[in-house]
Design an enzyme around this catalytic site. Sequence first.
Site, PDB file in Angstrom:
ATOM      1  N   GLU A  71      47.842   3.962  80.187  1.00 47.40           N
ATOM      2  CA  GLU A  71      47.713   3.898  78.732  1.00 47.40           C
ATOM      3  C   GLU A  71      49.093   4.138  78.111  1.00 47.40           C
ATOM      4  O   GLU A  71      49.800   3.188  77.867  1.00 47.40           O
ATOM      5  CB  GLU A  71      46.669   4.918  78.264  1.00 47.40           C
ATOM      6  CG  GLU A  71      46.191   4.616  76.870  1.00 47.40           C
ATOM      7  CD  GLU A  71      44.747   5.008  76.604  1.00 47.40           C
ATOM      8  OE1 GLU A  71      44.058   5.453  77.521  1.00 47.40           O
ATOM      9  OE2 GLU A  71      44.319   4.855  75.452  1.00 47.40           O
ATOM     10  N   GLU A  88      44.099  16.678  76.448  1.00 43.95           N
ATOM     11  CA  GLU A  88      43.408  15.706  75.600  1.00 43.95           C
ATOM     12  C   GLU A  88      42.060  16.246  75.129  1.00 43.95           C
ATOM     13  O   GLU A  88      41.689  16.112  73.979  1.00 43.95           O
ATOM     14  CB  GLU A  88      43.175  14.420  76.408  1.00 43.95           C
ATOM     15  CG  GLU A  88      42.383  13.370  75.649  1.00 43.95           C
ATOM     16  CD  GLU A  88      42.373  12.042  76.363  1.00 43.95           C
ATOM     17  OE1 GLU A  88      42.495  12.046  77.606  1.00 43.95           O
ATOM     18  OE2 GLU A  88      42.269  11.001  75.692  1.00 43.95           O
TER      19      GLU A  88
HETATM   20  C1  BGC Z   1      43.799   7.761  73.614  1.00 45.32           C
HETATM   21  C2  BGC Z   1      43.718   8.592  72.367  1.00 45.32           C
HETATM   22  C3  BGC Z   1      43.532   7.592  71.273  1.00 45.32           C
HETATM   23  C4  BGC Z   1      42.166   7.050  71.502  1.00 45.32           C
HETATM   24  C5  BGC Z   1      41.593   6.220  70.449  1.00 45.32           C
HETATM   25  C6  BGC Z   1      42.464   7.158  73.834  1.00 45.32           C
HETATM   26  O1  BGC Z   1      42.337   6.454  74.987  1.00 45.32           O
HETATM   27  O2  BGC Z   1      44.260   8.473  74.686  1.00 45.32           O
HETATM   28  O3  BGC Z   1      44.485   9.657  72.240  1.00 45.32           O
HETATM   29  O4  BGC Z   1      43.818   8.001  70.008  1.00 45.32           O
HETATM   30  O5  BGC Z   1      42.047   6.436  72.740  1.00 45.32           O
HETATM   31  O6  BGC Z   1      40.532   6.871  70.014  1.00 45.32           O
END
Ligand code: BGC
Length: 928
Positions: free
Chosen positions: A454, A727
């Site tokens: 990501e 997270e």
């Molecule tokens: C990310 C988040 C991001 C989100 C969207 C995730 O996969 O890691 O931090 O804002 O997706 O909701």
Amino acid sequence: MARCTAPSAPRFEHHDGSVLGIGAGAPRLSWTIDDAEPGFAQTAYEVEVTRAETTRVFPVEASDQVLVPWPAEPLVSREEAAVRVRVRDAVDWSPWSAASTVEVGLLSPEDWAASFISPRTLAGLEAAAPVVRGRFDLPAAAVGRLRLTAHGVYEARLNGHRVGDEVLAPGWTSYSHRLRYQTHDVTDLLREGSNELEVVLGNGWFRGRLGFLGERGLYGDRLALLAQLEVTDAHGELHVVGTDDSWTAAESGVLADDLYDGQRTDLRRPMWGSESAADVVDVVPVDLGVLVAPDGPPVRVTQVVPAVQVLRSPSGATILDFGQVLVGWVRLRVRGLAAGAEVLVRHAEVLEDGELGVRPLRTARATDTYLVAGGGEEILEPGLTFHGFRYAEVSGAGEVRGEDAEAVVIGSDLQRTGWFSCSDPMLARFHDNVVWGLRGNTVDVPTDCPQRDERLGWTGDLQVFSPTAAFLFNVGGFLTSWLADLSADQLPDGSVPYVIPDVLHDPAPTAAAWGDAAAVVPWVLHERTGDTGILARQLASMRAWVDRLDALAGESHLWAGGFQFGDWLDPSAPPDDPFAAKTAPDVVATAHLIRSADLVAQVASTLGEDAVAGHYRVVAAAARSAFGREYVTPGGRLLSDAPTAYAMALQWDLLPTPEQRVGAQRRLADLVRASGFHIDTGFVGTPLVTDALVGGGDVDVAYRLLLQTSCPSWLYPVTMGATTVWERWDSLLPDGSINPGEMTSFNHYALGAVADWLHRVVAGLAPTAPGYRRILVEPRPHAALTSARARHLTPYGETSVAWERDGDVLNVEVTVPVGAGATVRLPGLDEQTVGHGRHRWQVPDPCRVEEHRTPRTIRDVLDDPAIWTEVVNATAAVGVAADETAIAKRLTPFFDDPAAELVERLFAHGPRDGYGTLTKQLQPLLTP
Ligand code: BGC
């Protein structure tokens, strides 16, 4: 007699010190004044600009010292100027500052003689990283400049010496609109006669894997280089050579490279390619109009961390522990291996059952492999990839000693500008974790996370974290660049992609709290750095976003329905459904519409655009009254009876009447009590909830929430050994296993956004005028802490607030930089205004422990930490309810009942086992 010290050497735009290759012909200037007599106030300044042989002095009658306009004719491409300043108050001039120099880059495509080139047959998607090579005859150089950029990432050598110290250049921007080039001083690397420039190209963000869909080559399938070498000889004549079709290409020793998957290197092959395998290059058409100079610092190696231990896993693997979740790679020394032996380095942020916990990496292989040359000692280190890790498993290297391994930390080399410390070691560790989280997620772009497949510029994450980031580091240039990408990638209808640079390409990306980064981040930069230019540059983008929301809201003025992330990762949402927050997405959406419309109005009025400001005030007012009508009861209850809803409503002034505000404040505090002082908010509510509590006078409740250590809370990860912010509130579950959700990072900055509140409210250091020109000093000491301190290098210089409770008194020390002033609010004192300098106060300690008082209501019981702890322990021991949260939930309907009836209420709905024991134990505490 000068009444102040000489100003600092001027800074240009958001850069520190002298700058090479700036992208502005008229760079704005800033300076600080270290010290001045009390009462000193700058009333005028002079800027001395020396260019070529001429020196001119420009006098300006103004008190400004931050980002003041360039006073002279704009500089042209390649032009250099030395600049110094002095300042005057009503009495006299200061001494002149030291000079700093600025040299302009190439401002127009016509300044480039070089063309983009790409290897013709080598360098396919599966091929080794190519080295592109050019040779030139050059005269002796008085000055040498190398300017270069790539499709891909590059590292350059001139005559066998590495050029500069940048990593992963040119970084990541919205390449089709903005591609950064770098300028290096290579005077000392050049020689008269034949020179050789070699550049290795990696896939990087341009052609490597990006995003969670497994895509590669999102920007194109050919790597390419643009390099221009400019030599000024002793007579001042400029000689320019650059990439063209006379260059050749060869394969380097890097067999494969990818930011997610890692790098595979064959150390038996010549690292910079062999001449015999030379390939021709093609000139490829690229619009040179997209080239831009950097606004902020490049990615560099910022630290080297030694291994703290070498572990042997249950399966027999060798695992290095660096003691810190960080971002970069491993540098490993091996010796005596057979030629061609393969060494593997795999990375992870956590261990699970003693083995590398790689599931959170999803499809990112995060593995570096080496085919060693063999024999003697070899250093294994990649350079075209990076990983997020604390642990590295090494295989194939024989016995690995801790002293043979170090973690090389990389990131945008941002200047640290903010610090926080306090008497609670866990809170201090949490703050360190926030700092590490920022460092790991500023590898050229502000990202969600640095480890899995990501690592994208998620707008929502930055939207909530930008105030914290702007305090801790100088992110002025870094975010200026990112905002330019945001404007570039914004859709024609004003929608803002979920990630910037946009690689997801959603056709209609409108998500509250995410797209609102378009309005919030420029405002934060303005507020924290004093940059008004950024507002002017971003106003069109901000307006387009709010216009889009206004159109979506239509006649109802409510932005409702459609896709939303909402209060993402509310802790009560199940691991596999982070969307399932308690606060309705519609409530989050209209609240953000109002907030962004307010910001645009404020920005427009700051810029003197009164008609524009008026328009957005009308937009905000219409949405506000719709919000009040649709979602708020006359008594201040909200449609979503959840902390995030109340926090937004209180912080963004969404409640029309005083009764509603009081009701909402009361309800918010009760909801926090009802959760047993556990966090109950996601990305949206988390940065707001403590401010909203303090705003309503519930300082104690805010601290209870802040200092909670059981899950979910800010400090729970600290109890689990976290060294970064996670997270999820429970990325690691209390039993030590990794959260089963597929989205589980151990390095995400968003939930660390509360650090801004630590700085502003706990320590009490907040800006009230752009760039901290006015500071509000209003610390909120609390019995749970004996001291706290925040320190910040503002554009005006260093400021700090430190408080310490000592016996019956509170000592407060405040530093205000020259050019700024502070409003000071301390318990027991009238509000004061102070100028620059160091100031001290001693006031009665507002947190002195009062005589023990018997709680009146059940609410009072929760508010008394000592009694509440006894209630929780005793209640859990008899098995009435499992933990603090469950006990608080049971009592919630009875908060207003007499404390003496607490035991009765605990048994309101169930069997009465343990009633007698509990009554005996607790009743003495609850009755007078
Ligand atoms: C990310 C988040 C991001 C989100 C969207 C995730 O996969 O890691 O931090 O804002 O997706 O909701």
